[in-house]
Design a protein around this motif. Sequence first.
Motif, PDB file in Angstrom:
ATOM      1  N   GLY A  57      57.736  81.845 -48.430  1.00 52.86           N
ATOM      2  CA  GLY A  57      58.439  80.779 -48.453  1.00 52.86           C
ATOM      3  C   GLY A  57      60.202  80.847 -48.837  1.00 52.86           C
ATOM      4  O   GLY A  57      60.852  80.238 -48.183  1.00 52.86           O
ATOM      5  N   SER A  58      60.427  81.655 -49.982  1.00 54.98           N
ATOM      6  CA  SER A  58      61.775  81.906 -49.927  1.00 54.98           C
ATOM      7  C   SER A  58      62.643  82.523 -49.194  1.00 54.98           C
ATOM      8  O   SER A  58      63.502  82.288 -48.720  1.00 54.98           O
ATOM      9  CB  SER A  58      61.843  82.561 -51.354  1.00 54.98           C
ATOM     10  OG  SER A  58      61.401  81.792 -52.369  1.00 54.98           O
ATOM     11  N   ALA A  59      61.652  83.444 -48.464  1.00 51.84           N
ATOM     12  CA  ALA A  59      62.363  84.231 -47.334  1.00 51.84           C
ATOM     13  C   ALA A  59      62.731  83.592 -46.355  1.00 51.84           C
ATOM     14  O   ALA A  59      63.670  83.647 -45.544  1.00 51.84           O
ATOM     15  CB  ALA A  59      61.448  85.506 -46.938  1.00 51.84           C
ATOM     16  N   LEU A  60      61.700  82.357 -45.812  1.00 50.93           N
ATOM     17  CA  LEU A  60      61.796  81.468 -44.789  1.00 50.93           C
ATOM     18  C   LEU A  60      63.177  80.653 -44.979  1.00 50.93           C
ATOM     19  O   LEU A  60      63.988  80.454 -44.062  1.00 50.93           O
ATOM     20  CB  LEU A  60      60.619  80.713 -44.585  1.00 50.93           C
ATOM     21  CG  LEU A  60      59.574  81.396 -44.009  1.00 50.93           C
ATOM     22  CD1 LEU A  60      58.359  80.398 -44.122  1.00 50.93           C
ATOM     23  CD2 LEU A  60      59.627  82.043 -42.665  1.00 50.93           C
ATOM     24  N   VAL A  61      63.248  80.118 -46.232  1.00 54.37           N
ATOM     25  CA  VAL A  61      64.503  79.223 -46.429  1.00 54.37           C
ATOM     26  C   VAL A  61      65.548  80.045 -46.333  1.00 54.37           C
ATOM     27  O   VAL A  61      66.779  79.612 -45.914  1.00 54.37           O
ATOM     28  CB  VAL A  61      64.144  78.633 -47.881  1.00 54.37           C
ATOM     29  CG1 VAL A  61      65.573  77.730 -48.208  1.00 54.37           C
ATOM     30  CG2 VAL A  61      63.024  77.597 -48.034  1.00 54.37           C
ATOM     31  N   THR A  62      65.540  81.296 -46.928  1.00 54.00           N
ATOM     32  CA  THR A  62      66.821  82.003 -46.838  1.00 54.00           C
ATOM     33  C   THR A  62      67.227  82.384 -45.348  1.00 54.00           C
ATOM     34  O   THR A  62      68.510  82.259 -45.099  1.00 54.00           O
ATOM     35  CB  THR A  62      66.717  83.211 -47.849  1.00 54.00           C
ATOM     36  OG1 THR A  62      66.218  83.118 -49.055  1.00 54.00           O
ATOM     37  CG2 THR A  62      67.837  84.258 -47.761  1.00 54.00           C
ATOM     38  N   SER A  63      66.301  82.704 -44.528  1.00 51.49           N
ATOM     39  CA  SER A  63      66.513  83.112 -43.213  1.00 51.49           C
ATOM     40  C   SER A  63      67.055  81.696 -42.534  1.00 51.49           C
ATOM     41  O   SER A  63      68.175  82.130 -41.443  1.00 51.49           O
ATOM     42  CB  SER A  63      65.161  83.538 -42.585  1.00 51.49           C
ATOM     43  OG  SER A  63      64.554  84.480 -43.204  1.00 51.49           O
ATOM     44  N   VAL A  64      66.750  80.720 -42.738  1.00 54.38           N
ATOM     45  CA  VAL A  64      67.498  79.662 -42.192  1.00 54.38           C
ATOM     46  C   VAL A  64      69.106  79.436 -42.509  1.00 54.38           C
ATOM     47  O   VAL A  64      69.927  79.384 -41.923  1.00 54.38           O
ATOM     48  CB  VAL A  64      66.771  78.142 -42.450  1.00 54.38           C
ATOM     49  CG1 VAL A  64      67.625  76.855 -42.145  1.00 54.38           C
ATOM     50  CG2 VAL A  64      65.392  78.222 -42.003  1.00 54.38           C
ATOM     51  N   MET A  65      69.223  79.679 -43.932  1.00 53.83           N
ATOM     52  CA  MET A  65      70.518  79.607 -44.527  1.00 53.83           C
ATOM     53  C   MET A  65      71.430  80.840 -43.782  1.00 53.83           C
ATOM     54  O   MET A  65      72.765  80.703 -43.523  1.00 53.83           O
ATOM     55  CB  MET A  65      70.377  79.692 -45.773  1.00 53.83           C
ATOM     56  CG  MET A  65      70.131  78.584 -46.455  1.00 53.83           C
ATOM     57  SD  MET A  65      71.104  77.157 -46.199  1.00 53.83           S
ATOM     58  CE  MET A  65      72.945  77.669 -46.963  1.00 53.83           C
ATOM     59  N   LEU A  66      70.808  81.942 -43.491  1.00 49.06           N
ATOM     60  CA  LEU A  66      71.567  83.179 -42.880  1.00 49.06           C
ATOM     61  C   LEU A  66      71.787  82.797 -41.558  1.00 49.06           C
ATOM     62  O   LEU A  66      72.978  83.167 -41.120  1.00 49.06           O
ATOM     63  CB  LEU A  66      70.646  84.543 -43.143  1.00 49.06           C
ATOM     64  CG  LEU A  66      70.434  84.982 -44.655  1.00 49.06           C
ATOM     65  CD1 LEU A  66      69.512  86.091 -44.299  1.00 49.06           C
ATOM     66  CD2 LEU A  66      71.683  85.274 -44.903  1.00 49.06           C
ATOM     67  N   ALA A  67      70.962  82.176 -40.971  1.00 48.02           N
ATOM     68  CA  ALA A  67      71.387  81.546 -39.541  1.00 48.02           C
ATOM     69  C   ALA A  67      72.417  80.677 -39.477  1.00 48.02           C
ATOM     70  O   ALA A  67      73.387  81.003 -38.558  1.00 48.02           O
ATOM     71  CB  ALA A  67      70.070  81.130 -38.933  1.00 48.02           C
ATOM     72  N   VAL A  68      72.681  79.896 -40.323  1.00 48.95           N
ATOM     73  CA  VAL A  68      73.943  79.059 -40.371  1.00 48.95           C
ATOM     74  C   VAL A  68      74.913  79.834 -40.781  1.00 48.95           C
ATOM     75  O   VAL A  68      75.841  79.727 -40.199  1.00 48.95           O
ATOM     76  CB  VAL A  68      73.572  78.032 -41.761  1.00 48.95           C
ATOM     77  CG1 VAL A  68      74.870  76.887 -41.762  1.00 48.95           C
ATOM     78  CG2 VAL A  68      72.436  77.059 -41.217  1.00 48.95           C
ATOM     79  N   ALA A  69      74.886  80.840 -41.702  1.00 50.87           N
ATOM     80  CA  ALA A  69      76.074  81.565 -41.877  1.00 50.87           C
ATOM     81  C   ALA A  69      76.346  82.420 -40.768  1.00 50.87           C
ATOM     82  O   ALA A  69      77.772  82.541 -40.378  1.00 50.87           O
ATOM     83  CB  ALA A  69      75.568  82.698 -43.020  1.00 50.87           C
ATOM     84  N   PHE A  70      75.497  82.978 -39.915  1.00 55.35           N
ATOM     85  CA  PHE A  70      75.838  83.751 -38.809  1.00 55.35           C
ATOM     86  C   PHE A  70      76.550  82.691 -37.873  1.00 55.35           C
ATOM     87  O   PHE A  70      77.443  83.301 -36.995  1.00 55.35           O
ATOM     88  CB  PHE A  70      74.488  84.205 -38.094  1.00 55.35           C
ATOM     89  CG  PHE A  70      74.686  85.136 -36.735  1.00 55.35           C
ATOM     90  CD1 PHE A  70      75.313  86.365 -37.038  1.00 55.35           C
ATOM     91  CD2 PHE A  70      74.600  84.572 -35.715  1.00 55.35           C
ATOM     92  CE1 PHE A  70      75.454  87.323 -36.024  1.00 55.35           C
ATOM     93  CE2 PHE A  70      74.877  85.518 -34.648  1.00 55.35           C
ATOM     94  CZ  PHE A  70      74.993  86.598 -34.715  1.00 55.35           C
ATOM     95  N   SER A  71      76.144  81.618 -37.670  1.00 54.93           N
ATOM     96  CA  SER A  71      76.840  80.704 -36.553  1.00 54.93           C
ATOM     97  C   SER A  71      78.216  80.382 -36.801  1.00 54.93           C
ATOM     98  O   SER A  71      78.922  80.157 -36.354  1.00 54.93           O
ATOM     99  CB  SER A  71      75.960  79.436 -36.740  1.00 54.93           C
ATOM    100  OG  SER A  71      74.705  79.581 -36.198  1.00 54.93           O
ATOM    101  N   VAL A  72      78.427  80.200 -38.253  1.00 51.60           N
ATOM    102  CA  VAL A  72      79.620  80.000 -38.817  1.00 51.60           C
ATOM    103  C   VAL A  72      80.751  81.183 -38.357  1.00 51.60           C
ATOM    104  O   VAL A  72      81.784  80.879 -38.134  1.00 51.60           O
ATOM    105  CB  VAL A  72      79.851  79.710 -40.347  1.00 51.60           C
ATOM    106  CG1 VAL A  72      81.098  79.741 -40.803  1.00 51.60           C
ATOM    107  CG2 VAL A  72      79.003  78.307 -40.464  1.00 51.60           C
TER     108      VAL A  72
END
Length: 731
Positions: free
Chosen positions: A362-377
């Motif tokens: 679950g932690s990895a999934l939440v972190t992956s979403v945040m990483l996707a946001v950082a990549f978009s920025v």
Amino acid sequence: MDYSLVREDMVLPEVETTPLLQIRFLPQASDELIHLVQSRLAENGIVVLSSHKLMGKSTILRITAKMETLEIQAEKIHLMKETVGSRRRVVDYFRREHRSRFCDLTKPPQRDAQGLFTAAEYALLIRHLLDRVHVLKTGQVSSPLSQLFDTNYRVKYLVDFDDSKEASRGSLAFLTASLRRKLHEHGIQSACLMHVLITYNLVDAVVPVPVPAVNREIFRKTWWPWSRLDLPIELIQDYYGWEIGFYFAWMEFLTRWLFFPGILGLLVYIIRCYRGDTIDTDEYTPFYGLVTFLWAVLFLRFWERHEHRLAYQWGTFSLSQYERQKFFAVRPEFRGYLRKSPVTGEVETYYEPLQRRIKYIGSALVTSVMLAVAFSVMILSLNLQGYIRPKSNPTRWTKNSPHPFFIADLAFVSEPGQVFDALSLRGYIPVVGHVICIFSLNLLYRRIAERLTSWENHETESSHRNSLILKRFLFEAFDCYVALFYLAFYERDVERLRLELIAVFQIDTIRRVLLECVIPILIQRFNAAHHLKRKLNPMQSLLVIPTHDILMDELDKDTYDQFDDYMEIVIQLGYVTLFASAYPLASLISIAANWVEIRSDCFKLTQGCQRPAVFRSSGSGMWKTLASCIIWTSALTNCLIAGFTSDQLVHYLPSFYVHVQEGYTDMGHEKGWLLVFLIFGLERILVLTGLLVYAIVPAVPEDVVDELERRQYIRSQQEAWEHSPENKKND
């Protein structure tokens, strides 16, 4: 101020008459609650020296313990100290019956009058005592304190009880008869008292009491003279503890080792400027990248040796894994059900590892979403900077195969004459904006990571911190490095890589200097000038016993977070090693940045922050692991930059490349596979060379091994004497 007034024969104040710890209760804590808490502390050997009720505000308890109680606690937590009284000293477990062996009067500035405990050890022992105070005594099911919690504060205790898979997390007042009987049978204590008080917003600060004179001495020896690189590591460790001692030792060691790649990088830069080459075509830069990797491997190995030597001297080297879990720092927040330990046979709180592994997912999934946001920025920022240019590589990006990350409307503003003209100073605006976005995302993810790590329910402080460090590092390192990796290995544009690396590295360095050194100093001067903070007498900083004003001022300071300090240095090490073939001057700039960083960290610790809680540590822990991953990865990145991203190898292997158009070179199609083989073969050779260095140079120095064997020999001799007939006859 005349620093000569700090006497070199100064010792720590008497522990039984001077507080070791301050606890601040918030206004919502009633007088009845505070009185019951004081009684509960007294039952566990903790002495409340004073209680200060501020007008209509908080209440402050200042606590200590008797010397005998602290010595018993030191023996319980297996505290290791250096022995005296023999020709060669050894580090051994503290035992009260042999206390004279551990009284070292040759180190008075950091120890008590008997030369027994340091300031850090006092802080560790009193905190261990405090963390072992529970709401109820062993075997109790109710008390005036627990009833007050139930009726007024609705506390839910953080211990689950398992009886044929039955669990309860409710208040002790509502336990079933079988669970109450279980309490009596097994003598299980309830939740940690201090954790309950903090969780329910009744206490907001538990702070070790400062020793002003030692604090000032650390500040003086770190800041002056300006040219010094050697730090008072022993003094820092004796006062602030093991974790902070290892951090400053790491900083000192790294800064000294950076001189070699710094000078070499400067020579490479001078030669490149003299020849008029670019970073894309310089034929000497690839060698700098290879040498930097070998240097980094040597640095890491010799740091391990130095770390092990310090760990032995500080008494944390040879603790077993069981001792690390049970005696370093058990988290009072840990939840689970009761079971009989298969190791000790005693009842313990247990949590299924499988449940924690599911939470990891679950932690990895939440972190992956945040990483996707950082990549978009990052993609938006690179378009605004004009770094994504499909026209620069027409053979790769065509109408039938367009660039997937190119946004024409954003890239347009970076054209000459536009708002963010990449050739003018306005081109740095998107870079600054990207840095601000990174900083904001890091702050947001910090809160998310803390919640996720608490949700994972780690048993010990060390495992909790390691999990939190890993999450935050992966996210913040991704933010820092993703644009560089993208330019290096997707766009394969070493010129843009170099510009982005210089911009991000230098802006981040300036940010560190401003936020951690210049601005805090200016704020402190401003506050002192306008009397915004409690005005302290300058002479009070030379005292051994802190005054009431000093203690009150300590509570108003910010808490110290070591993560940011370690994070900045490990990220910096990544800039130096991962992209050495793109920016050889990074090492030299890092020396100057670390020189400022050491002093700013010292200023923050001694002047701007509360004295942090003391935790035992055997080294830099997870940070060394993360630095190791970066260093070993740098073998691949530097080879790829030299062979694929730039034209640096064209001078040596011209037949393997073809000139597609002016200013753009690609691998020859017929020999492309051979070039790939050579690049990855070179990377394998570098890795094997590094492994050979590791095999030749042992991680544990020989003198430490000798001391460990000598300690074991002395122990066996003592045990033989204790069981000998002569000793029994004397008894």
